[in-house]
Design a protein around this motif. Structure first.
Motif, PDB file in Angstrom:
ATOM      1  N   TYR A 261       5.891   7.564  16.946  1.00  0.00           N
ATOM      2  CA  TYR A 261       4.588   7.669  16.304  1.00  0.00           C
ATOM      3  C   TYR A 261       3.855   6.337  16.438  1.00  0.00           C
ATOM      4  O   TYR A 261       4.458   5.266  16.388  1.00  0.00           O
ATOM      5  CB  TYR A 261       4.731   8.035  14.822  1.00  0.00           C
ATOM      6  N   ASP A 262       2.549   6.419  16.598  1.00  0.00           N
ATOM      7  CA  ASP A 262       1.752   5.214  16.772  1.00  0.00           C
ATOM      8  C   ASP A 262       1.715   4.376  15.491  1.00  0.00           C
ATOM      9  O   ASP A 262       1.932   4.880  14.384  1.00  0.00           O
ATOM     10  CB  ASP A 262       0.313   5.570  17.176  1.00  0.00           C
TER      11      ASP A 262
ATOM     12  N   THR B  91      -1.370  11.114  15.599  1.00  0.00           N
ATOM     13  CA  THR B  91      -1.187  10.402  14.327  1.00  0.00           C
ATOM     14  C   THR B  91      -2.560  10.148  13.731  1.00  0.00           C
ATOM     15  O   THR B  91      -3.587  10.447  14.347  1.00  0.00           O
ATOM     16  CB  THR B  91      -0.439   9.067  14.514  1.00  0.00           C
TER      17      THR B  91
ATOM     18  N   ILE C 224       1.378  13.448  21.127  1.00  0.00           N
ATOM     19  CA  ILE C 224       1.596  12.819  19.816  1.00  0.00           C
ATOM     20  C   ILE C 224       0.257  12.619  19.119  1.00  0.00           C
ATOM     21  O   ILE C 224      -0.656  11.998  19.670  1.00  0.00           O
ATOM     22  CB  ILE C 224       2.299  11.451  19.944  1.00  0.00           C
TER      23      ILE C 224
ATOM     24  N   TRP D 187     -12.937   2.333   4.689  1.00  0.00           N
ATOM     25  CA  TRP D 187     -12.343   2.303   3.361  1.00  0.00           C
ATOM     26  C   TRP D 187     -13.404   2.003   2.300  1.00  0.00           C
ATOM     27  O   TRP D 187     -14.380   1.297   2.570  1.00  0.00           O
ATOM     28  CB  TRP D 187     -11.277   1.209   3.290  1.00  0.00           C
TER      29      TRP D 187
ATOM     30  N   GLN E 230       0.881   0.547   9.493  1.00  0.00           N
ATOM     31  CA  GLN E 230       0.915   1.920   8.991  1.00  0.00           C
ATOM     32  C   GLN E 230       1.358   2.848  10.120  1.00  0.00           C
ATOM     33  O   GLN E 230       0.997   2.635  11.281  1.00  0.00           O
ATOM     34  CB  GLN E 230      -0.464   2.346   8.488  1.00  0.00           C
TER      35      GLN E 230
ATOM     36  N   PHE F  31      -1.399  -5.280   6.979  1.00  0.00           N
ATOM     37  CA  PHE F  31      -0.507  -4.148   6.732  1.00  0.00           C
ATOM     38  C   PHE F  31      -0.379  -3.303   7.998  1.00  0.00           C
ATOM     39  O   PHE F  31      -1.370  -3.044   8.681  1.00  0.00           O
ATOM     40  CB  PHE F  31      -1.052  -3.246   5.623  1.00  0.00           C
TER      41      PHE F  31
ATOM     42  N   TRP G 128       0.341   5.570   0.460  1.00  0.00           N
ATOM     43  CA  TRP G 128      -0.501   6.741   0.679  1.00  0.00           C
ATOM     44  C   TRP G 128      -0.202   7.756  -0.408  1.00  0.00           C
ATOM     45  O   TRP G 128       0.951   8.107  -0.658  1.00  0.00           O
ATOM     46  CB  TRP G 128      -0.221   7.339   2.046  1.00  0.00           C
TER      47      TRP G 128
ATOM     48  N   PHE H  88       3.055   2.876   4.865  1.00  0.00           N
ATOM     49  CA  PHE H  88       2.516   1.548   5.091  1.00  0.00           C
ATOM     50  C   PHE H  88       3.623   0.510   5.045  1.00  0.00           C
ATOM     51  O   PHE H  88       4.692   0.729   4.466  1.00  0.00           O
ATOM     52  CB  PHE H  88       1.476   1.204   4.014  1.00  0.00           C
ATOM     53  N   GLY H  89       3.336  -0.612   5.643  1.00  0.00           N
ATOM     54  CA  GLY H  89       4.250  -1.735   5.572  1.00  0.00           C
ATOM     55  C   GLY H  89       4.121  -2.456   4.243  1.00  0.00           C
ATOM     56  O   GLY H  89       3.209  -2.203   3.457  1.00  0.00           O
TER      57      GLY H  89
ATOM     58  N   ARG I  71      -2.343  10.642  21.496  1.00  0.00           N
ATOM     59  CA  ARG I  71      -1.729  10.026  22.685  1.00  0.00           C
ATOM     60  C   ARG I  71      -0.790  11.069  23.280  1.00  0.00           C
ATOM     61  O   ARG I  71       0.284  11.322  22.754  1.00  0.00           O
ATOM     62  CB  ARG I  71      -0.980   8.755  22.315  1.00  0.00           C
TER      63      ARG I  71
ATOM     64  N   LEU J 122       0.820  -1.198   0.000  1.00  0.00           N
ATOM     65  CA  LEU J 122       0.000   0.000   0.000  1.00  0.00           C
ATOM     66  C   LEU J 122       0.861   1.258   0.000  1.00  0.00           C
ATOM     67  O   LEU J 122       1.925   1.297   0.617  1.00  0.00           O
ATOM     68  CB  LEU J 122      -0.890   0.020   1.242  1.00  0.00           C
TER      69      LEU J 122
ATOM     70  N   TYR K 228       2.211   9.521   5.590  1.00  0.00           N
ATOM     71  CA  TYR K 228       1.707   8.260   6.097  1.00  0.00           C
ATOM     72  C   TYR K 228       2.385   7.135   5.334  1.00  0.00           C
ATOM     73  O   TYR K 228       2.367   7.136   4.112  1.00  0.00           O
ATOM     74  CB  TYR K 228       0.184   8.177   5.920  1.00  0.00           C
TER      75      TYR K 228
ATOM     76  N   PHE L 155      -6.854   5.197   9.225  1.00  0.00           N
ATOM     77  CA  PHE L 155      -7.972   5.244   8.284  1.00  0.00           C
ATOM     78  C   PHE L 155      -9.004   4.223   8.726  1.00  0.00           C
ATOM     79  O   PHE L 155      -8.755   3.019   8.689  1.00  0.00           O
ATOM     80  CB  PHE L 155      -7.476   4.966   6.855  1.00  0.00           C
ATOM     81  N   ASP L 156     -10.162   4.726   9.196  1.00  0.00           N
ATOM     82  CA  ASP L 156     -11.092   3.810   9.857  1.00  0.00           C
ATOM     83  C   ASP L 156     -12.141   3.188   8.940  1.00  0.00           C
ATOM     84  O   ASP L 156     -12.679   2.128   9.275  1.00  0.00           O
ATOM     85  CB  ASP L 156     -11.762   4.476  11.069  1.00  0.00           C
TER      86      ASP L 156
ATOM     87  N   TYR M 144      -5.553   0.392  16.222  1.00  0.00           N
ATOM     88  CA  TYR M 144      -5.125   1.779  16.040  1.00  0.00           C
ATOM     89  C   TYR M 144      -4.414   2.250  17.296  1.00  0.00           C
ATOM     90  O   TYR M 144      -4.597   1.695  18.382  1.00  0.00           O
ATOM     91  CB  TYR M 144      -6.312   2.695  15.703  1.00  0.00           C
ATOM     92  N   GLY M 145      -3.583   3.283  17.129  1.00  0.00           N
ATOM     93  CA  GLY M 145      -2.850   3.799  18.279  1.00  0.00           C
ATOM     94  C   GLY M 145      -1.996   2.733  18.930  1.00  0.00           C
ATOM     95  O   GLY M 145      -1.881   2.683  20.153  1.00  0.00           O
TER      96      GLY M 145
ATOM     97  N   VAL N 131      -5.809   9.965  15.949  1.00  0.00           N
ATOM     98  CA  VAL N 131      -5.402   9.217  17.143  1.00  0.00           C
ATOM     99  C   VAL N 131      -4.480  10.107  17.965  1.00  0.00           C
ATOM    100  O   VAL N 131      -3.423  10.507  17.492  1.00  0.00           O
ATOM    101  CB  VAL N 131      -4.666   7.914  16.763  1.00  0.00           C
TER     102      VAL N 131
ATOM    103  N   HIS O 210      -0.627   1.527  13.298  1.00  0.00           N
ATOM    104  CA  HIS O 210      -1.988   1.035  13.063  1.00  0.00           C
ATOM    105  C   HIS O 210      -1.896  -0.192  12.160  1.00  0.00           C
ATOM    106  O   HIS O 210      -0.978  -0.301  11.334  1.00  0.00           O
ATOM    107  CB  HIS O 210      -2.848   2.121  12.411  1.00  0.00           C
TER     108      HIS O 210
ATOM    109  N   TYR P 225       3.273   7.125  10.798  1.00  0.00           N
ATOM    110  CA  TYR P 225       3.559   8.448  10.255  1.00  0.00           C
ATOM    111  C   TYR P 225       5.064   8.567  10.106  1.00  0.00           C
ATOM    112  O   TYR P 225       5.816   8.076  10.945  1.00  0.00           O
ATOM    113  CB  TYR P 225       3.025   9.530  11.188  1.00  0.00           C
TER     114      TYR P 225
ATOM    115  N   LYS Q 276       4.613  -2.268  20.510  1.00  0.00           N
ATOM    116  CA  LYS Q 276       5.695  -1.528  19.842  1.00  0.00           C
ATOM    117  C   LYS Q 276       6.898  -1.463  20.760  1.00  0.00           C
ATOM    118  O   LYS Q 276       6.753  -1.352  21.979  1.00  0.00           O
ATOM    119  CB  LYS Q 276       5.199  -0.117  19.513  1.00  0.00           C
TER     120      LYS Q 276
ATOM    121  N   LEU R 104      -9.696  -1.660   9.487  1.00  0.00           N
ATOM    122  CA  LEU R 104      -8.837  -1.225  10.587  1.00  0.00           C
ATOM    123  C   LEU R 104      -8.935  -2.246  11.719  1.00  0.00           C
ATOM    124  O   LEU R 104     -10.025  -2.504  12.230  1.00  0.00           O
ATOM    125  CB  LEU R 104      -9.265   0.159  11.078  1.00  0.00           C
TER     126      LEU R 104
ATOM    127  N   PRO S  28     -10.036  -2.773   2.883  1.00  0.00           N
ATOM    128  CA  PRO S  28      -9.219  -3.029   4.079  1.00  0.00           C
ATOM    129  C   PRO S  28      -9.993  -2.660   5.336  1.00  0.00           C
ATOM    130  O   PRO S  28     -10.841  -1.758   5.320  1.00  0.00           O
ATOM    131  CB  PRO S  28      -8.006  -2.112   3.873  1.00  0.00           C
TER     132      PRO S  28
ATOM    133  N   TYR T 232      -4.032  -3.102   9.622  1.00  0.00           N
ATOM    134  CA  TYR T 232      -5.202  -3.351   8.782  1.00  0.00           C
ATOM    135  C   TYR T 232      -5.206  -4.799   8.314  1.00  0.00           C
ATOM    136  O   TYR T 232      -4.152  -5.380   8.033  1.00  0.00           O
ATOM    137  CB  TYR T 232      -5.202  -2.429   7.552  1.00  0.00           C
TER     138      TYR T 232
END
Lengths: 125, 112
Positions: B33-34, A109, A107, A115, B91, B89, A47, B103-104, A104, A45, B101, A112-113, B51-52, A102, B36, B93, B68, B48, B46, B38
């Motif tokens: 950075y957090d 970030t 921080i 799609w 993801q 995947f 972005w 992705f893996g 925290r 993927l 952004y 994408f919830d 997250y976080g 998100v 996420h 930042y 992490k 989610l 895809p 999918y």
């Protein structure tokens, strides 16, 4: 129910133009960023960038800046991704997705919830 | 183009625990950075999953968990089920010029 519904598969030749769409429903379309993400065969993927429907503010991934254009039609809650001159390397499945913040501590970030189902774009030479 | 590296494939028998790694750098995961995660079934949207780094959206089973450490993150799936067979995947930042952004590379999970 939040839904993002994308337009159907497209086949074009290199150099042609194209616009694909993503229609949102079930939430406040104007107040959530929409991201565009592509899945290139064998490459995962990527972005591409994001657009805020409320004021059409856009952010593009640096490698794609100038090659693609994002736009929205607020009246129909639809986001668009367009190319003026396609390349063979644009062959991919394209997804729109709603951005989700998100937080925290200090921080922030984004994930994408929701799609869309994806639009396959095939570009031949 | 992916800046987050995942193993191409991971497999396990039903009921087993598997983990999927996501390795980044000091400009993304290592910068705190957090992350996420999918789940993606080809031909579908895809989904989610986490997250976080550690949180699950409503409806995602607690068999899925994220963590992490340093410049890497992991997704663990316990009690592996046939329906978990999919692509996964990560993801995050990235603060470098490569894009915001990232992705893996994606991991195909196979349930034996």
């Amino acid at each position: 129910e939040v839904q993002l519904v994308q337009s159907g598969a497209e086949v074009r030749e290199s150099g042609e133009s194209l616009r694909i769409s993503c229609r949102g429903s079930g939430y406040s379309f104007n107040t959530h960023w929409i991201g565009w993400v592509r899945l290139v065969p064998g490459k995962g993927l990527e972005w591409m960038g994001s657009i805020y429907p409320g004021d059409s503010d856009t952010t593009y991934s640096p490698p794609l800046q100038g090659h693609v254009t994002f736009s929205v039609d607020k009246s129909s809650a639809t986001a668009f991704l367009q190319w003026s001159s396609l390349k063979v390397s644009d062959t991919a499945v394209y997804y729109c997705a709603r951005r989700f913040t998100v937080v925290r501590g200090i921080i922030t970030t984004y994930a994408f919830d929701f799609w869309g189902q994806g639009t396959m774009v095939t570009v031949s030479s | 183009q992916s800046v987050l590296t995942q193993p191409p494939s991971v497999s396990g028998a039903p009921g087993q625990r598997i983990t999927i790694s996501c390795t980044g750098s000091n400009s993304n995961i290592g910068a705190d950075y957090d992350v996420h995660w999918y789940q993606h079934l080809p031909g579908t949207a895809p989904k989610l999953l986490v997250y976080g780094t550690t949180n699950r959206p409503s409806g995602v089973p607690d068999r899925f968990s994220g963590s992490k450490s340093g410049t890497s993150a992991s997704l663990a799936i316990t009690g592996l089920q046939a329906e978990d067979e999919a692509d996964y995947f990560c993801q995050s930042y990235d603060s470098s010029l490569s894009g915001f952004y990232v992705f893996g590379t994606g991991t195909k999970v196979t349930v034996l």
